[in-house]
Design an enzyme around this catalytic site. Structure first.
Site, PDB file in Angstrom:
ATOM      1  N   TYR A 256      17.580   6.614  -7.275  1.00  0.00           N
ATOM      2  CA  TYR A 256      17.269   5.219  -7.505  1.00  0.00           C
ATOM      3  C   TYR A 256      17.080   4.775  -8.803  1.00  0.00           C
ATOM      4  O   TYR A 256      17.400   3.984  -9.164  1.00  0.00           O
ATOM      5  CB  TYR A 256      15.842   5.158  -6.781  1.00  0.00           C
ATOM      6  CG  TYR A 256      15.317   3.820  -7.002  1.00  0.00           C
ATOM      7  CD1 TYR A 256      15.711   2.721  -5.796  1.00  0.00           C
ATOM      8  CD2 TYR A 256      14.598   3.147  -7.931  1.00  0.00           C
ATOM      9  CE1 TYR A 256      15.397   1.438  -5.745  1.00  0.00           C
ATOM     10  CE2 TYR A 256      14.660   1.477  -7.896  1.00  0.00           C
ATOM     11  CZ  TYR A 256      14.725   0.751  -6.894  1.00  0.00           C
ATOM     12  OH  TYR A 256      14.625  -0.451  -6.820  1.00  0.00           O
TER      13      TYR A 256
ATOM     14  N   PHE B 212      34.736 -22.522 -14.231  1.00  0.00           N
ATOM     15  CA  PHE B 212      34.839 -21.676 -13.011  1.00  0.00           C
ATOM     16  C   PHE B 212      33.683 -21.990 -11.992  1.00  0.00           C
ATOM     17  O   PHE B 212      32.636 -22.154 -12.418  1.00  0.00           O
ATOM     18  CB  PHE B 212      34.938 -20.247 -13.350  1.00  0.00           C
ATOM     19  CG  PHE B 212      35.179 -19.322 -12.140  1.00  0.00           C
ATOM     20  CD1 PHE B 212      36.777 -19.456 -11.569  1.00  0.00           C
ATOM     21  CD2 PHE B 212      34.292 -18.622 -11.501  1.00  0.00           C
ATOM     22  CE1 PHE B 212      36.649 -18.884 -10.532  1.00  0.00           C
ATOM     23  CE2 PHE B 212      34.482 -18.097 -10.199  1.00  0.00           C
ATOM     24  CZ  PHE B 212      36.079 -18.211  -9.779  1.00  0.00           C
ATOM     25  N   THR B 213      34.099 -21.895 -10.670  1.00  0.00           N
ATOM     26  CA  THR B 213      33.481 -22.557  -9.683  1.00  0.00           C
ATOM     27  C   THR B 213      31.863 -22.023  -9.645  1.00  0.00           C
ATOM     28  O   THR B 213      30.869 -22.607  -9.821  1.00  0.00           O
ATOM     29  CB  THR B 213      34.012 -22.039  -8.264  1.00  0.00           C
ATOM     30  OG1 THR B 213      34.362 -20.701  -8.238  1.00  0.00           O
ATOM     31  CG2 THR B 213      35.388 -22.733  -8.212  1.00  0.00           C
TER      32      THR B 213
ATOM     33  N   ASP C 147      33.205 -14.999 -20.591  1.00  0.00           N
ATOM     34  CA  ASP C 147      33.352 -14.245 -19.103  1.00  0.00           C
ATOM     35  C   ASP C 147      34.668 -13.468 -19.198  1.00  0.00           C
ATOM     36  O   ASP C 147      36.110 -13.967 -19.650  1.00  0.00           O
ATOM     37  CB  ASP C 147      33.731 -15.721 -18.099  1.00  0.00           C
ATOM     38  CG  ASP C 147      34.180 -15.140 -17.018  1.00  0.00           C
ATOM     39  OD1 ASP C 147      34.422 -14.081 -16.757  1.00  0.00           O
ATOM     40  OD2 ASP C 147      33.965 -16.370 -15.749  1.00  0.00           O
TER      41      ASP C 147
ATOM     42  N   LYS D 150      38.020  -7.513 -10.882  1.00  0.00           N
ATOM     43  CA  LYS D 150      39.426  -7.653 -11.359  1.00  0.00           C
ATOM     44  C   LYS D 150      39.777  -6.914 -12.039  1.00  0.00           C
ATOM     45  O   LYS D 150      40.257  -5.643 -11.746  1.00  0.00           O
ATOM     46  CB  LYS D 150      39.283  -9.244 -12.022  1.00  0.00           C
ATOM     47  CG  LYS D 150      39.333 -10.277 -10.916  1.00  0.00           C
ATOM     48  CD  LYS D 150      37.970 -10.661 -10.573  1.00  0.00           C
ATOM     49  CE  LYS D 150      37.646 -12.070  -9.996  1.00  0.00           C
ATOM     50  NZ  LYS D 150      36.208 -12.052  -9.308  1.00  0.00           N
TER      51      LYS D 150
ATOM     52  N   ARG E  48      43.293 -24.445  -5.163  1.00  0.00           N
ATOM     53  CA  ARG E  48      42.588 -24.517  -6.541  1.00  0.00           C
ATOM     54  C   ARG E  48      42.729 -26.072  -7.037  1.00  0.00           C
ATOM     55  O   ARG E  48      43.619 -26.082  -7.915  1.00  0.00           O
ATOM     56  CB  ARG E  48      42.739 -23.578  -7.805  1.00  0.00           C
ATOM     57  CG  ARG E  48      42.108 -22.168  -7.546  1.00  0.00           C
ATOM     58  CD  ARG E  48      40.831 -22.348  -7.271  1.00  0.00           C
ATOM     59  NE  ARG E  48      40.016 -20.994  -7.430  1.00  0.00           N
ATOM     60  CZ  ARG E  48      38.905 -20.834  -6.761  1.00  0.00           C
ATOM     61  NH1 ARG E  48      38.202 -21.507  -6.246  1.00  0.00           N
ATOM     62  NH2 ARG E  48      38.150 -19.795  -6.934  1.00  0.00           N
TER      63      ARG E  48
ATOM     64  N   PHE F 126      34.645 -25.170  -0.900  1.00  0.00           N
ATOM     65  CA  PHE F 126      36.220 -24.189  -0.727  1.00  0.00           C
ATOM     66  C   PHE F 126      35.982 -22.952   0.028  1.00  0.00           C
ATOM     67  O   PHE F 126      37.013 -22.838   0.881  1.00  0.00           O
ATOM     68  CB  PHE F 126      36.738 -23.989  -2.074  1.00  0.00           C
ATOM     69  CG  PHE F 126      35.997 -23.106  -3.076  1.00  0.00           C
ATOM     70  CD1 PHE F 126      35.210 -23.603  -3.911  1.00  0.00           C
ATOM     71  CD2 PHE F 126      36.334 -21.953  -2.890  1.00  0.00           C
ATOM     72  CE1 PHE F 126      34.516 -22.692  -4.767  1.00  0.00           C
ATOM     73  CE2 PHE F 126      35.716 -20.762  -3.782  1.00  0.00           C
ATOM     74  CZ  PHE F 126      34.783 -21.335  -4.434  1.00  0.00           C
TER      75      PHE F 126
END
Ligand SMILES: Cc1ncc(COP(=O)(O)O)c(C=O)c1O
Length: 463
Positions: free
Chosen positions: A78, A130-131, A221, A264, A388, A455
């Site tokens: 943990y 970005f969303t 980001d 990614k 998009r 979306f």
């Protein structure tokens, strides 16, 4: 060797395939039923009904045998898992940030940093929205302001660094609201919504200076930082002989905080982190991560996933890997361009973006041409892509009006190390076929609109 073959055309993959996942081809009748049932939203299709899945590059990459062996080395204690320390040290070594807080994925990190830094009435400038990033800024009481260069909004403009920040726009914002209302500039590398377009190192350095001058933080980001580094190496003078690892480190070292969707660049199926240098900020993040994600030494991740992530970070910055990755994206884009299909240029880092506005010029933007095109491509071929454009852009939080972005795009996103050149050929052929019959594609109307990030779950009907 880092520079081997920089000038050669070949970009063959630096791996061989050890295990395969079988996929099924489907009939047009079946796909028609599926897309209707999914409300013309490719997010609502079942993956078993998809032949080639180019919905996203997020969490869809193929892990290497080394990453899989890392999974077996998971320490699921943990607190204080050894995999956390391996991850933390790897982040510091390759990305420069001293403190790492694991999160379940990128938006977990966005949530925490927005809650810490954004106050009601603040403004958060960024090189395109970005969303999920913008939504977390808004939920914390901030307003996003787009400060990307104008060229980024023009699909045909060949600017090599369409992710760059326009400092006149930043200056204008300071003049209008004052620097004290701007907690940070959110800078994305390989800007997703602009078409995977990179920011130059020169622009990053200018940003650092500008932010120092105004005492504003830089939040990075860094979801696709190694893809951005590839474009710096191949396009920016003075970087041709630097390694991808050196460029990635240099970018990160110009920033204060980073949010990472590790699904990614580092090719894990789930995971992310928030990273920073300031120990006080780290303390605040540790306070919040226990509320929303988990203890600060695992956040939202299993030990095994942190291990695979640490290994994936190192793989993501290898020249042979990134060259093959970008070679494949370029291959698909070039095939489409050769056939006269309008795409965002230059071809970006993680995806090829179709210009739906031009391809379906008979549809007004209110009829969601990109959403309709993504559905038509699926119907034609079983290839799944993503809208998009106006649907992703959502509504203005004050007025409730639909945003009508200049870019109305369909994203064909290429998972890392997953598909072959033949799959890219099938995809290109399917799109060429849809383009030949473009006039038969009907517009769509929204029949169910979720309040947030519509979306993902919105449903449509044909007009
Ligand atoms: C540029 C960018 N930032 C943030 C995110 C959010 O990350 P996640 O999907 O892991 O929550 C994504 C994911 O698509 C992204 O592409």
């Amino acid at each position: 060797m880092e520079n081997s073959g920089t000038k050669k055309r070949a970009w063959a993959e630096p791996f061989k395939i050890k295990m395969v996942e079988l996929i099924e081809m489907t009939t047009r009748e079946h796909r028609l039923e599926c897309i209707k049932e999914a409300g013309y939203n490719t997010f609502l299709l079942k993956s078993k009904d998809v032949y080639i899945d180019l919905l996203t590059d997020s969490g869809t990459g193929a892990m290497s045998d080394r990453q899989w062996s890392g999974i077996m080395m998971g320490d699921e204690s943990y607190a204080g898992s050894r995999n956390f320390y391996h991850l933390r040290d790897t982040v510091e070594k390759y990305y420069s940030y001293k403190h790492t807080v694991p999160t379940h994925q990128g938006r977990g990190a966005e949530h925490i940093i927005s809650k810490i830094l954004v106050k009601k009435g603040d403004y958060v400038p960024g090189n395109m929205y970005f969303t999920t990033t913008r939504l977390h800024q808004e939920l914390a009481g901030g307003t996003f302001v787009d400060v990307i260069i104008d060229e980024a909004h023009d699909v045909a403009n060949l600017h090599p660094f369409k992710g760059n920040i326009d400092f006149d726009k930043l200056d204008a914002l300071v003049k209008k609201v004052g620097a004290e209302k701007i907690p940070y500039v959110c800078v994305a590398t390989a800007v997703n919504m602009a078409g995977g377009q990179p920011i130059s190192m020169e622009n990053m350095k200018q940003l650092r200076e500008w932010c120092d001058k105004h005492k504003i933080l830089v939040v990075h980001d860094m979801t696709r930082v190694s893809e951005n580094a590839f474009f710096i190496k191949t396009r920016e003078a003075g970087y041709e002989n630097k390694t991808i690892a050196e460029i990635v480190y240099e970018i990160c070292a110009l920033t204060d905080v980073a949010t990472m969707s590790a699904k990614k660049d580092p090719m894990v199926n789930i995971g992310g982190f928030l990273a920073m240098n300031d120990p006080k900020l780290y303390d605040k993040a540790c306070n919040l991560v226990v509320v929303y994600e988990g203890l600060h030494t695992y956040g939202g991740m299993a030990g095994r996933d942190m291990e695979a992530l640490a290994i994936g970070i190192v793989e993501s910055i290898q020249w042979d890997h990134i060259r093959a990755r970008e070679g494949q994206v370029e291959y698909l884009g070039q095939r489409l361009m050769d056939a006269g299909i309008p795409i965002v240029q230059p071809i970006g880092g993680h995806a090829v973006f179709l210009d739906a506005r031009t391809m379906l010029s008979h549809l007004p933007q209110e009829h969601f041409p990109a959403q309709a095109l993504a559905a038509a491509i699926y119907l034609q071929s079983g290839v799944r892509s993503m809208e998009r454009g106006a649907v992703s852009a959502g509504r203005n939080k004050e007025t409730g009006e639909n945003y009508m972005p200049k870019l109305e795009l369909v994203r064909l996103t290429i998972p890392r190390r997953v598909y072959t050149q033949a799959h890219m050929d099938v995809t290109a052929e399917a799109i060429i076929d849809v383009a030949a019959e473009a006039k038969s594609v009907k517009g769509l109307k929204l029949v169910y609109e979720p309040e947030l990030l519509r979306f993902f779950q919105g449903r449509f009907e044909e007009l």
